[in-house]
Design a protein around this motif. Sequence first.
Motif, mmCIF file in Angstrom:
data_model
loop_
_atom_site.group_PDB
_atom_site.id
_atom_site.type_symbol
_atom_site.label_atom_id
_atom_site.label_comp_id
_atom_site.label_asym_id
_atom_site.label_seq_id
_atom_site.Cartn_x
_atom_site.Cartn_y
_atom_site.Cartn_z
ATOM 1 N N LEU A 1 97.733 70.465 54.147
ATOM 2 C CA LEU A 1 96.979 71.729 54.143
ATOM 3 C C LEU A 1 97.785 72.858 53.526
ATOM 4 O O LEU A 1 97.249 73.660 52.747
ATOM 5 N N HIS A 2 99.061 72.934 53.856
ATOM 6 C CA HIS A 2 99.917 73.953 53.225
ATOM 7 C C HIS A 2 100.009 73.711 51.724
ATOM 8 O O HIS A 2 100.050 74.663 50.933
ATOM 9 N N GLY A 3 100.051 72.424 51.332
ATOM 10 C CA GLY A 3 100.120 72.096 49.913
ATOM 11 C C GLY A 3 98.898 72.556 49.142
ATOM 12 O O GLY A 3 98.964 72.798 47.933
ATOM 13 N N HIS A 4 97.766 72.676 49.835
ATOM 14 C CA HIS A 4 96.538 73.181 49.207
ATOM 15 C C HIS A 4 96.415 74.699 49.335
ATOM 16 O O HIS A 4 95.382 75.265 48.968
ATOM 17 N N GLY A 5 97.442 75.326 49.874
ATOM 18 C CA GLY A 5 97.448 76.780 49.952
ATOM 19 C C GLY A 5 96.722 77.365 51.147
ATOM 20 O O GLY A 5 96.422 78.555 51.173
ATOM 21 N N PHE A 6 96.444 76.541 52.171
ATOM 22 C CA PHE A 6 95.747 77.030 53.347
ATOM 23 C C PHE A 6 96.723 77.661 54.331
ATOM 24 O O PHE A 6 97.857 77.203 54.484
ATOM 25 N N ALA A 7 96.279 78.710 55.014
ATOM 26 C CA ALA A 7 97.029 79.262 56.139
ATOM 27 C C ALA A 7 96.587 78.497 57.383
ATOM 28 O O ALA A 7 95.385 78.398 57.653
ATOM 29 N N VAL A 8 97.543 77.958 58.135
ATOM 30 C CA VAL A 8 97.196 77.059 59.238
ATOM 31 C C VAL A 8 97.868 77.495 60.535
ATOM 32 O O VAL A 8 99.077 77.731 60.571
ATOM 33 N N ASP A 9 97.060 77.598 61.603
ATOM 34 C CA ASP A 9 97.580 77.711 62.965
ATOM 35 C C ASP A 9 97.422 76.347 63.611
ATOM 36 O O ASP A 9 96.372 75.699 63.457
ATOM 37 N N HIS A 10 98.464 75.919 64.348
ATOM 38 C CA HIS A 10 98.431 74.580 64.946
ATOM 39 C C HIS A 10 98.504 74.674 66.463
ATOM 40 O O HIS A 10 99.342 75.397 67.014
ATOM 41 N N ALA A 11 97.620 73.939 67.133
ATOM 42 C CA ALA A 11 97.649 73.816 68.593
ATOM 43 C C ALA A 11 97.759 72.338 68.942
ATOM 44 O O ALA A 11 97.054 71.511 68.354
#
Length: 221
Positions: free
Chosen positions: A20-30
């Motif tokens: 997901l980071h590689g596709h440029g997404f900002a991600v919050d993880h739980a």
Amino acid sequence: MKVLLAEDDEQLARKLLRVLHGHGFAVDHADNGEDALHLACTGVYDVIVLDLGLPVIDGLAVLQGLRGRGVDFPVLILTARDAWADKSAGFKAGADDYLTKPFLPDELVLRMRALVRRARGLKAETLRCGPLGYDPITGGFELNSAPLRLTAFETRILARLMLFREHVVEREKLFDATYEFQADVPQNSLEVLVGRLRRKIGHHMIETVRGHGYRLTAQNA
């Protein structure tokens, strides 16, 4: 695009975060349902990727809690449960899409984007390679505008080839994407499945690039 990833499997979560980071997404993880519910109720997301088997509060209860509070972000469920009863319960609780493990990370990204487009009132993009079409929301294929019947493994292979159409997909990567999480798979099983796919869509559409892998192409159609 901002994503909430609710997944407790540490290894899978790390892999998905990289993708997901590689596709440029900002991600919050739980990594548990309580944190996922809190983040989803207090943050703003384009899409939520939700594992059903979360600790503390399971994913189904999280989804029911979100919808009960009026949170309407698109939700894509990830789960190892493939029974229709589990899928039906997820959709009834308010899920927008459902992806069963194992899955292709690239297919997950496609489905996420399709959900966001649909939520924004835009039509989900159908991927095409000559007469072959692929719907990332349903995971279904069509050939010459007619539904194409495929097995689960055939679908995984063809989805991977479609994502990288007109480019060579290395045999090892195609094998891993098809049989991820499975052990003791005969090495020639991939070739058997590719042979079956060729009979269904046309031998000319899947090229063997010797020493490398396979390419889905419309150039010979």
